[in-house]
Design a protein around this motif. Structure first.
Motif, mmCIF file in Angstrom:
data_model
loop_
_atom_site.group_PDB
_atom_site.id
_atom_site.type_symbol
_atom_site.label_atom_id
_atom_site.label_comp_id
_atom_site.label_asym_id
_atom_site.label_seq_id
_atom_site.Cartn_x
_atom_site.Cartn_y
_atom_site.Cartn_z
ATOM 1 N N LYS A 68 -12.682 -42.386 49.362
ATOM 2 C CA LYS A 68 -12.691 -40.978 49.783
ATOM 3 C C LYS A 68 -14.015 -40.302 49.395
ATOM 4 C CE LYS A 68 -10.090 -36.687 49.260
ATOM 5 N NZ LYS A 68 -8.975 -36.019 48.600
ATOM 6 N N GLU A 69 -14.508 -40.584 48.191
ATOM 7 C CA GLU A 69 -15.784 -40.004 47.748
ATOM 8 C C GLU A 69 -16.949 -40.491 48.614
ATOM 9 O OE1 GLU A 69 -15.104 -39.353 42.968
ATOM 10 O OE2 GLU A 69 -15.388 -41.405 43.723
ATOM 11 N N ILE A 70 -16.910 -41.764 48.984
ATOM 12 C CA ILE A 70 -17.965 -42.317 49.831
ATOM 13 C C ILE A 70 -17.959 -41.652 51.196
ATOM 14 C CG2 ILE A 70 -18.771 -44.400 51.013
ATOM 15 C CD1 ILE A 70 -17.659 -45.946 48.545
ATOM 16 N N LYS A 71 -16.796 -41.531 51.787
ATOM 17 C CA LYS A 71 -16.689 -40.890 53.110
ATOM 18 C C LYS A 71 -17.161 -39.443 53.049
ATOM 19 C CE LYS A 71 -14.961 -43.698 56.196
ATOM 20 N NZ LYS A 71 -15.783 -44.103 57.318
ATOM 21 N N LYS A 74 -20.429 -37.758 54.938
ATOM 22 C CA LYS A 74 -20.339 -36.576 55.788
ATOM 23 C C LYS A 74 -21.318 -35.495 55.339
ATOM 24 C CE LYS A 74 -17.140 -33.077 57.565
ATOM 25 N NZ LYS A 74 -18.263 -32.410 58.156
ATOM 26 N N VAL A 75 -21.346 -35.216 54.039
ATOM 27 C CA VAL A 75 -22.267 -34.187 53.521
ATOM 28 C C VAL A 75 -23.710 -34.610 53.775
ATOM 29 C CG1 VAL A 75 -23.084 -33.008 51.444
ATOM 30 C CG2 VAL A 75 -20.636 -33.328 51.811
ATOM 31 N N PHE A 76 -24.024 -35.880 53.520
ATOM 32 C CA PHE A 76 -25.389 -36.361 53.755
ATOM 33 C C PHE A 76 -25.766 -36.195 55.220
ATOM 34 C CE2 PHE A 76 -28.625 -39.473 54.791
ATOM 35 C CZ PHE A 76 -29.548 -39.286 53.771
ATOM 36 N N ASN A 77 -24.902 -36.656 56.117
ATOM 37 C CA ASN A 77 -25.205 -36.565 57.549
ATOM 38 C C ASN A 77 -25.321 -35.123 58.025
ATOM 39 O OD1 ASN A 77 -25.339 -39.334 57.835
ATOM 40 N ND2 ASN A 77 -23.212 -39.524 58.474
ATOM 41 N N ASP A 78 -24.488 -34.242 57.496
ATOM 42 C CA ASP A 78 -24.506 -32.835 57.916
ATOM 43 C C ASP A 78 -25.668 -32.047 57.308
ATOM 44 O OD1 ASP A 78 -22.203 -33.371 59.323
ATOM 45 O OD2 ASP A 78 -20.870 -32.338 57.924
ATOM 46 N N THR A 79 -26.073 -32.398 56.092
ATOM 47 C CA THR A 79 -27.005 -31.555 55.342
ATOM 48 C C THR A 79 -28.353 -32.212 55.070
ATOM 49 O OG1 THR A 79 -25.059 -30.610 54.266
ATOM 50 C CG2 THR A 79 -27.192 -30.120 53.272
ATOM 51 N N CYS A 80 -28.371 -33.505 54.841
ATOM 52 C CA CYS A 80 -29.584 -34.166 54.356
ATOM 53 C C CYS A 80 -30.294 -35.028 55.402
ATOM 54 C CB CYS A 80 -29.245 -35.058 53.165
ATOM 55 S SG CYS A 80 -28.280 -34.259 51.883
ATOM 56 N N GLU A 83 -19.833 -28.583 43.705
ATOM 57 C CA GLU A 83 -20.236 -29.561 42.683
ATOM 58 C C GLU A 83 -19.721 -30.953 43.062
ATOM 59 O OE1 GLU A 83 -22.293 -30.154 39.049
ATOM 60 O OE2 GLU A 83 -21.924 -28.204 39.943
ATOM 61 N N ASP A 84 -18.489 -31.026 43.554
ATOM 62 C CA ASP A 84 -17.928 -32.311 43.995
ATOM 63 C C ASP A 84 -18.719 -32.884 45.160
ATOM 64 O OD1 ASP A 84 -15.953 -32.291 42.058
ATOM 65 O OD2 ASP A 84 -14.415 -31.479 43.396
ATOM 66 N N ASP A 85 -19.150 -32.026 46.091
ATOM 67 C CA ASP A 85 -19.961 -32.486 47.220
ATOM 68 C C ASP A 85 -21.268 -33.104 46.723
ATOM 69 O OD1 ASP A 85 -18.064 -31.539 49.038
ATOM 70 O OD2 ASP A 85 -19.118 -29.637 49.354
ATOM 71 N N LEU A 86 -21.894 -32.462 45.737
ATOM 72 C CA LEU A 86 -23.146 -32.989 45.188
ATOM 73 C C LEU A 86 -22.918 -34.369 44.566
ATOM 74 C CD1 LEU A 86 -24.735 -29.863 43.470
ATOM 75 C CD2 LEU A 86 -25.255 -30.829 45.724
ATOM 76 N N TYR A 87 -21.839 -34.525 43.836
ATOM 77 C CA TYR A 87 -21.487 -35.804 43.224
ATOM 78 C C TYR A 87 -21.303 -36.863 44.312
ATOM 79 C CZ TYR A 87 -18.743 -39.186 40.503
ATOM 80 O OH TYR A 87 -18.279 -40.329 39.899
#
Length: 163
Positions: A50-53, A57-63, A135-139
């Motif tokens: 779940k953390e990887i997924k 998602k955050v990486f693809n959307d933001t980074c 904070e969880d998203d950053l992790y």
């Protein structure tokens, strides 16, 4: 006209195949692969699927707009390869250090704070995509970034680092 359809079919098959083999399914990742450095003291953590997924998602959307496949569009000499992250000052080669960087980014040598040029929690007023990052998203995104060399190999970071 027929040639156009043939090329379209070939391109479709090629890109479908690339998507299939290019992205490792999170279900295929063993606990050993998902084990990453947590901090500079040498502690490790096993990321959940779940953390990887979520990190993906955050990486693809933001980074990914600036760091596609771990490269850096604005400075090709600095990428997200394990070596580049390890040789940064301070090193950014573990989850806690990467999270710290995403809160307060600095230049590669660590001397100058660059939050007005790099999205971060500190610069959420300038970079709207950071306003809803937790904070969880950053992790999760830090874990995703550190996992990619294990999954993609030299493709991650543009193949500019040595094994």
């Amino acid at each position: 006209m027929l040639k156009r359809y043939i090329w379209l079919a070939v391109a479709t098959v090629f890109f479908t195949f690339q998507m299939w083999v290019g992205n490792a399914n999170a279900l295929d990742l063993s606990p050993e692969t998902r084990t990453l450095p947590l901090n500079a003291e040498g502690d490790t953590v096993v990321l959940s699927l779940k953390e990887i997924k979520k990190g993906q998602k955050v990486f693809n959307d933001t980074c990914a707009q600036c760091h596609a496949l771990g490269m850096t569009k604005t400075n090709p000499d600095v990428n997200l390869s394990p070596e580049s992250l390890a040789f940064a000052t301070p090193p950014r080669d573990n989850i806690e250090a990467m999270v710290d960087y995403l809160k307060k980014p600095t230049t590669y040598d660590g001397f100058i704070e660059i939050s007005e040029f790099h999205p971060s929690l500190k610069s959420a007023d300038i970079y709207p995509e950071m306003r809803n990052i937790t904070e969880d998203d950053l992790y999760d995104v830090a874990g995703y970034i550190l996992l990619q060399p294990k999954v993609r190999g030299e493709q991650w970071g543009g193949g500019k680092y040595l094994r």
